[in-house]
Write a protein that holds these residues in place. Structure first.
Motif, mmCIF file in Angstrom:
data_model
loop_
_atom_site.group_PDB
_atom_site.id
_atom_site.type_symbol
_atom_site.label_atom_id
_atom_site.label_comp_id
_atom_site.label_asym_id
_atom_site.label_seq_id
_atom_site.Cartn_x
_atom_site.Cartn_y
_atom_site.Cartn_z
ATOM 1 N N ARG A 38 27.639 39.255 46.170
ATOM 2 C CA ARG A 38 28.090 40.450 46.917
ATOM 3 C C ARG A 38 26.884 41.289 47.296
ATOM 4 N N PHE A 45 34.771 35.631 47.379
ATOM 5 C CA PHE A 45 36.087 35.595 46.740
ATOM 6 C C PHE A 45 35.890 34.970 45.363
ATOM 7 N N TYR A 90 37.304 40.276 39.334
ATOM 8 C CA TYR A 90 37.772 39.189 40.197
ATOM 9 C C TYR A 90 38.442 39.732 41.461
ATOM 10 N N ASP A 91 38.492 38.861 42.491
ATOM 11 C CA ASP A 91 39.215 39.217 43.717
ATOM 12 C C ASP A 91 40.628 38.667 43.695
#
Ligand code: MSP
Length: 528
Positions: A38, A45, A90-91
């Motif tokens: 990120r 994801f 988490y996504d």
């Protein structure tokens, strides 16, 4: 321009018992990688979840007098709490009892059945319930499960079979054409030598002697074998096949992170299923080692010391996350001990990093409480430290890309120790005594503050609170949220000289207080 995507997964955990530090190890690693990507600007994801069907869950739920669904609902709350506590951000969280997952698995079975990849038969052989694995007589080791060494049961039941053997040649090609499909490479060799060379047999993919699973649409008395159910999570969580927006955006996975004992499922069976579905294959399956506990694989019966919640409470989240990824090279097994955790925390975090920060902040506060002067008398030795920081960028990125977390941290700590040595060599406390050395002193302390600013960024995938605490003491956050955000970016750490003269340092508490090892070991004995 659209951002490059990065899809990373953990195995979905069995909610049959509370998770221990061995499970947390895998999730922290995946989370660290997701945070790193990120920061590098990827469209990430990060998927995790729970594997809720199967004979084992059914048995444990009944032992506790609960319906399996009620039992897993309770356990999942605890697992989500643990990830919240550990900042495993988490996504997506997939549960194999989610209706969208159930429908996806049924659809997968129908497709495989319709295209002739699944046929009906009778399974006769051995079954390991803790591993939920079928084994033939010749695969057993001394009559026990070859993966976990526990007893196996003789089973005979009606079953549907998946034509795994049909995909053997394509799997061989996959391994030979993509030498980095399985990492570390030793695990690829294991798959080739132990399975592909021996030959793959068709796989039983349904069960009929218990009911806690996903019913097959073409035979309501059979349920999906829990491993096929579980592996499908990686695509069902993305909406496959009914709502493919996320699927189109993120599939194929960039990396499935898994423990070494479930490599076979991920690097042979899963790709074969995807081949049968005509879907792209994951780019990589990375098999990490186990945390061993007094020589054996960890289990909850080993007591409190393996409970991550207790470890976070006692030693702090950042120390625990740091320890897990620093102590053990990621692909290998390692012996877990709380003593080693405390020692690491004291030496690397309290001594090396914590002392460096507090010394630098205290010296700046004393000599330059209103910020640095423009005149700084830089010398060769300052340039050397800055050059080492510049080299650290490349090392950190190179090791991160290969998921060599311990080496990422080792390179950062080389810079930290060098900074401590640099203080001893430049003797700022002596420079501080003489007015004529003021611009030399400013150069030394500025060089150190600028290195610490960069270290805070590199640590941010690993640690949750520490980078912000460092920026606060260095006076970066007080300069405003825009400056703080700018100097938290990955790019900012690649550049030297972004620490500003007008930042006002603030003394704060020790970021990692020392732990009294002896007293703590005694306290732990009482706890167990
Ligand atoms: N439910 C399956 C995975 C299905 S994925 C499609 C499963 N669950 S598990 O809860 O038993 O294990 C989940 C992960 O935790 C595995 O990757 C396993 O290797 C890991 N670990 C469990 N104990 C561990 C250690 N002591 N050390 C390191 N990892 C450990 O398998």
């Amino acid at each position: 321009m659209s951002r490059e995507k990065f899809y990373i997964t953990t195995p979905i955990y069995y909610p049959s018992d509370d998770l221990h530090i061995g499970h947390a190890y895998c999730s922290v690693a995946a989370d660290t990688m997701a945070k790193y990507k990120r920061l590098r600007g990827y469209d990430v994801f990060f998927l995790t979840g729970t594997d809720e069907h199967g004979q084992k869950i059914e048995e444990v739920a009944r032992e506790r007098g609960l319906e399996p669904q009620e039992f897993v609902d309770r356990m999942v709350v605890k697992i989500k709490d643990l990830w919240k506590l550990m900042h495993v951000d988490y996504d997506g969280f997939i549960r194999t009892t989610d209706p969208k997952h159930v429908k996806a698995v049924q659809d997968i079975f129908v497709r495989l059945h319709e295209n002739g990849d699944i046929y009906e038969g009778v399974y006769e052989g051995w079954y390991c319930t803790p591993c939920e694995s079928f084994w033939t007589e010749s695969q057993l080791v001394d009559g026990m499960c070859p993966d976990c060494g526990r007893p196996v049961e003789k089973t005979r039941e009606k079953s549907y079979f998946f034509r795994l053997s049909k995909y053997e040649d394509r799997l061989r090609e996959l391994f030979s054409e993509h030498s980095d499909f399985v990492e570390p490479v030793s695990r690829a060799h294991e798959m080739i030598n132990n399975f592909l060379e021996v030959g793959l047999e068709d796989l039983a993919v349904s069960r009929s002697n218990f009911s806690w699973g996903i019913p097959l649409p073409f035979d309501e008395e059979s349920i999906a074998y829990v491993w096929v159910d579980a592996l499908s999570n990686y695509i069902s969580a993305l909406g496959y096949p009914f709502d493919p927006e996320l699927f189109d955006r993120y599939w194929p996975a960039d990396v499935h992170l898994v423990g070494k004992e479930i490599m076979r499922f991920h690097s042979l069976i899963w790709p074969a299923i995807l081949m049968a579905l005509d879907l792209p294959l994951p780019k990589k399956v990375f098999g990490h080692g186990w945390l061993l506990f007094e020589g054996g694989k960890m289990s909850k019966s080993k007591g409190n010391v393996v409970d991550p919640t207790i470890l976070v409470e006692r030693y702090g989240l950042d120390a625990l996350r740091y320890f897990l990824l620093r102590e053990f090279p990621f692909g290998s097994d390692g012996n877990y001990s709380t003593e080693a955790l405390i020692k690491r925390s004291n030496s690397d975090l309290s001594n090396d990093l914590g002392n460096l920060l507090s010394r630098v902040v205290a010296m700046i506060k004393q000599s330059f409480p209103e910020g640095f002067p423009a005149e700084k008398d830089f010398a060769e030795i300052d340039a050397e430290l800055t050059a080492l920081a510049d080299e650290t960028v490349t090392k950190v990125e190179r090791h991160f890309e290969k998921m060599e977390f311990s080496l990422v941290l080792e390179s950062i700590w080389r810079l930290i120790s060098q900074s401590n040595k640099y203080i001893d060599l430049t003797t700022p406390w002596i420079l501080a005594k003489e007015e004529k050395s003021r611009s030399r002193l400013a150069a030394v302390l500025y060089t150190l503050a600028d290195v610490l600013r960069r270290v805070a960024v590199w640590l941010s995938p690993f640690m949750v609170d520490t980078p912000a605490k460092m920026r606060e003491q260095l006076g970066i956050s007080a300069a405003g949220s825009e400056t703080d955000a700018e100097l938290s970016s990955w790019e900012s750490a690649a550049e030297s000289g972004l620490y500003r003269d007008d930042f006002i340092v603030q003394k704060g508490q020790a970021i990692f207080p020392r732990i009294d090892l002896e007293a703590e070991m005694k306290a732990l004995e009482k706890l167990d």
